[in-house]
Design an enzyme around this catalytic site. Structure first.
Site, PDB file in Angstrom:
ATOM      1  N   LYS A  21       0.847  -1.210   0.000  1.00 37.21           N
ATOM      2  CA  LYS A  21       0.000   0.000   0.000  1.00 37.21           C
ATOM      3  C   LYS A  21       0.880   1.258   0.000  1.00 37.21           C
ATOM      4  CE  LYS A  21      -3.709  -2.684   2.028  1.00 37.21           C
ATOM      5  NZ  LYS A  21      -4.896  -2.747   2.849  1.00 37.21           N
ATOM      6  N   HIS A 104      -8.723  -3.273  -6.086  1.00 36.65           N
ATOM      7  CA  HIS A 104      -8.602  -3.438  -4.631  1.00 36.65           C
ATOM      8  C   HIS A 104      -9.730  -2.648  -3.953  1.00 36.65           C
ATOM      9  CE1 HIS A 104      -7.105  -2.921  -0.555  1.00 36.65           C
ATOM     10  NE2 HIS A 104      -6.426  -4.038  -0.770  1.00 36.65           N
ATOM     11  N   GLU A 176     -11.347 -10.582  -1.114  1.00 36.31           N
ATOM     12  CA  GLU A 176     -11.034  -9.798   0.082  1.00 36.31           C
ATOM     13  C   GLU A 176     -12.311  -9.153   0.608  1.00 36.31           C
ATOM     14  OE1 GLU A 176      -6.598  -8.552   0.188  1.00 36.31           O
ATOM     15  OE2 GLU A 176      -7.707  -7.035  -0.904  1.00 36.31           O
TER      16      GLU A 176
END
Ligand code: PGA
Length: 267
Positions: A21, A104, A176
Site C-alpha cells: 500500500k 482493490h 477480500e
C-alpha cells in the site's frame, strides 16, 4: 481435492502476495527487499510477489531476483497513454512488473472506482501481457443484507467481461471481504467458514459461466487481516491458492513466516 464436484488442480501454483500500500520510501523499500532476498529461497510451485508503491517499482525492478520474487503494481490506468495527469498506464508498467492488483477495495471504496473502470483495467493488463490480480469482496453492510453472493457474482461478471476464454488462464482472483481488511473501520478477521462459503460462490460462478476446467484452474487468493497466526487456517480452505497480505507483509519476519507456512501446507 474435491469441493462441490469441483476438483482443484493440486499442481497449481501457490501465491503469496504482499501489498505494501502507501508505505515505505524508496530507500526503505530497497532495504526491505534486500532483507527478503537474503532470506527467501526459490521454491517450485510457490510464487512470491511484492507490490510496492509505484515510485519504488523502477529501482526495485533493478534490484530484484526474479527467481525468488516478482513485482506487482498496486493500480494502473486502463488507457495506454495520453493526457491523464498523475496516472500510470499498464503499457508503462510493462517490463517492470509481472502482476497488477486491480480493483482493490481501497480503489473501489476510497477512490470510487467503478466496475467499468475495473473491467477496462483487467483488459488492459491482458492486452499488455501482465497478470491482473482482480480483487472482489463485499462490504459489511452488503454482507448483513445477505447480498454477498450477488456482489461477488456481479464483480466477477463485470471484471472478467472483456477477457476472452483463451485469456482466462492469465487472471488471478483475490477474494477480500472489505469488513476483514485491516484499516477499515470496525474490521475484524474472517473465520475460515465464512471464507469457505464465499469460495464456494466464486468457484460455482466460474464453473457455471466458463466450465469446470477453467473454474478449477483459476487461482483464487484470500486477503484480509492475514497474519502468521491465521494464515495456516486460510491456506487450508479448499479452493484457496494463496494469500494477499497487507499489514503483515510490511514486517519481514511475519511475511517470511507466512511464506514458510505456505511451503509446508501447499507444496
Ligand atoms: P490487510 O490488507 O492484510 O492489512 O488486511 C489486505 C489488503 O488490503 O490487500
Amino acid at each position: 481435492m474435491v469441493l462441490l464436484g469441483l476438483c482443484y488442480n493440486t499442481i497449481m501454483r501457490t501465491y503469496i502476495v504482499g501489498n505494501w500500500k502507501m508505505n515505505f520510501t524508496i530507500g526503505e523499500s530497497s532495504i526491505y527487499l534486500h532483507k527478503l532476498l537474503k532470506r527467501i529461497k526459490p521454491a517450485r510451485g510457490l510464487q512470491i510477489v511484492i507490490a510496492p508503491s509505484s515510485i519504488a517499482l523502477q529501482p526495485l525492478s533493478l534490484q530484484i531476483d526474479r527467481k525468488k520474487l516478482k513485482l506487482a503494481a498496486q493500480n494502473c490506468n486502463a488507457k495506454d497513454y495520453g493526457a491523464y495527469t498523475g496516472e500510470t498506464s499498464v503499457t508503462q508498467l510493462r517490463g517492470l512488473v509481472n502482476y497488477i492488483i486491480v480493483g482493490h477495495s481501497e480503489r473501489r471504496h476510497v477512490f470510487n472506482e467503478t466496475d467499468n473502470m475495473i473491467r477496462e483495467k483487467v483488459a488492459a493488463c491482458i492486452r499488455n501481457n501482465i497478470t491482473p490480480i482482480l480483487c472482489i469482496g463485499e462490504t459489511e453492510s452488503q454482507r448483513s443484507f445477505g447480498e454477498t453472493k450477488d456482489v461477488l457474482r456481479d464483480q466477477l461478471i463485470s471484471g472478467l467481461a472483456d477477457v476472452s476464454r483463451e485469456d482466462l488462464d492469465k487472471v488471478i482472483i483475490a477474494y477480500e471481504p472489505v469488513w476483514a481488511i485491516s484499516g477499515v473501520k470496525g474490521a475484524h478477521p474472517a473465520v475460515p467458514d465464512d471464507i469457505a462459503e464465499s469460495v464456494k460462490i466464486i468457484r460455482e460462478h466460474l464453473s457455471d459461466t466458463y466450465g469446470k476446467e477453467i473454474a478449477e484452474k483459476m487461482p483464487l487468493l484470500y486477503g484480509g487481516s492475514v497474519n502468521p497466526s491465521n494464515a495456516g487456517a486460510y491456506l487450508t480452505i479448499p479452493g484457496i491458492d494463496g494469500l494477499l497480505i497487507g499489514g503483515a507483509s510490511l514486517i519481514a519476519d511475519q511475511f517470511i513466516d507466512i511464506i514458510e507456512l505456505a511451503k509446508k501446507i501447499k507444496l
